[in-house]
Enzyme design. Structure first.
Site, PDB file in Angstrom:
ATOM      1  N   ASP A   1    -122.404 -19.524  66.313  1.00 65.04           N
ATOM      2  CA  ASP A   1    -121.315 -20.423  65.952  1.00 65.04           C
ATOM      3  C   ASP A   1    -121.440 -21.741  66.712  1.00 65.04           C
ATOM      4  O   ASP A   1    -122.002 -21.779  67.817  1.00 65.04           O
ATOM      5  CB  ASP A   1    -119.965 -19.779  66.261  1.00 65.04           C
TER       6      ASP A   1
ATOM      7  N   TYR B   1    -125.367 -11.328  75.595  1.00 64.33           N
ATOM      8  CA  TYR B   1    -124.515 -12.509  75.736  1.00 64.33           C
ATOM      9  C   TYR B   1    -123.897 -12.566  77.125  1.00 64.33           C
ATOM     10  O   TYR B   1    -123.688 -11.533  77.773  1.00 64.33           O
ATOM     11  CB  TYR B   1    -123.366 -12.472  74.715  1.00 64.33           C
TER      12      TYR B   1
ATOM     13  N   ASP C   1    -111.099 -17.508  69.734  1.00 64.85           N
ATOM     14  CA  ASP C   1    -111.862 -18.266  70.723  1.00 64.85           C
ATOM     15  C   ASP C   1    -111.094 -19.537  71.092  1.00 64.85           C
ATOM     16  O   ASP C   1    -109.962 -19.757  70.633  1.00 64.85           O
ATOM     17  CB  ASP C   1    -113.276 -18.573  70.227  1.00 64.85           C
TER      18      ASP C   1
ATOM     19  N   ARG D   1    -116.106 -12.528  70.250  1.00 68.65           N
ATOM     20  CA  ARG D   1    -114.726 -13.007  70.363  1.00 68.65           C
ATOM     21  C   ARG D   1    -113.730 -11.916  69.985  1.00 68.65           C
ATOM     22  O   ARG D   1    -112.631 -11.838  70.539  1.00 68.65           O
ATOM     23  CB  ARG D   1    -114.507 -14.274  69.550  1.00 68.65           C
TER      24      ARG D   1
END
Length: 306
Positions: free
Chosen positions: A40, A68, A82, A178
């Site tokens: 994203d 991540y 988010d 998220r």
């Protein structure tokens, strides 16, 4: 493989994955560039790209696990889960403790059911979920089974009514980080959202081996950043084949496994195999059963005589 290769790009915050692909296409002077898993715009980190012939390997580079790091904020929930969204709920996180967080993390480790975020590209009745959300429509989002292999959250830092913590996650593809941050808050009874995200691994590809997008675009020799696909495909069985066998395979012929040079790994029906010529990837094949005999069926051929 003679043309193209694999690029490990460190995407900055801001551009979409498609933006990065477009920039790389222009830099390399080719339309044949694709990515093995999107990031994203608010996220940064590892983007695996394939150029020219290597684009045919994308389906094998879309790894089953990804890694991540990021930051989660407790005390505020947003409509996008988010930091880009509007705050839709708040509650004090000033009394949150590390012990409570670790207990909640344990509940979200392993195989879990995850509800897809409302602002996502998932199709609902033929339309993108984020388009419906932007119109104010309420939809029932689907859930999916994901595997959280590792989930670690650092020490809580309280700032007034909110609290922050860094995290690291290793998970299966298709996981929304998220949503994981959102669900961590729900486990604690406190609204939460993901403040930042950085992808550090895609299968065997690691961010430490990536080049920044800025440096790649500034280079006079961008091809120097190609990495060998062989180094990223070692989770598949590798076998070597003679020139005569490669000739037959490249013409679409099946090769009985018993004809391969020994030793060869134990292979099963439907298993994908990487076939090499002097250490270089020559073709991708699949094991099939033909009249009681296991054979190699060529699927993607890169080998050329000479």
């Amino acid at each position: 493989m003679s043309d193209g290769g694999v690029l490990l790009i460190d995407k900055p915050v801001g551009p979409t994955s498609h933006d990065v692909v477009q920039k790389v296409r222009r830099k390399l002077g080719t339309r044949r560039v694709g990515h093995a898993g999107t990031l994203d715009p608010p996220a940064s980190g590892l983007l695996v790209l394939c150029a020219d012939d290597a684009t045919r390997l994308l389906e094998y580079l879309v790894a089953s696990t990804k890694g991540y790091t990021g930051e989660v904020v407790f005390g505020l929930a947003t409509d996008t889960d988010d930091a880009t969204g509007k705050v839709i709920a708040s509650a004090s996180a000033s009394q949150l403790t590390d012990e409570r967080v670790q207990s909640a993390v344990s509940a979200l480790t392993g195989v879990i059911e995850q509800v897809v975020p409302v602002y996502s590209a998932v199709h609902i009745d033929g339309k993108r979920a984020y388009d419906l959300a932007r119109k104010g429509e309420t939809v029932d989002m689907p859930s999916r089974e994901v595997h959280i292999h590792e989930f670690e959250v650092g020490a809580i830092q309280v700032e007034g009514e909110v609290a922050r913590a860094t995290f690291s996650v290793t998970c299966s593809k298709g996981t929304y980080i998220r949503a994981l941050c959102r669900d961590l808050g729900e486990q604690l009874g406190i609204p939460a959202h993901m403040a930042s995200l950085r992808r550090v691994a895609v299968g065997l590809a690691n961010l430490s081996a990536a080049v920044s997008l800025e440096d790649f675009l500034a280079s006079e020799r961008p091809e120097q950043f190609f990495v060998s696909p062989e180094s990223l495909l070692s989770e598949y069985p590798f076998i070597s084949a003679s020139t005569a066998m490669l000739e037959r395979l490249s013409n679409g012929q099946r090769i009985p496994l018993r004809e391969l040079a020994k030793p060869t790994p134990d292979l099963a029906v439907k298993e994908t195999v990487m076939v090499t010529d002097e250490g270089r990837l020559a073709l991708v094949a699949e094991v099939e059963e033909l009249r009681g005999t296991l054979v190699l069926q060529p699927k993607k051929v890169f080998w050329k005589r000479g």
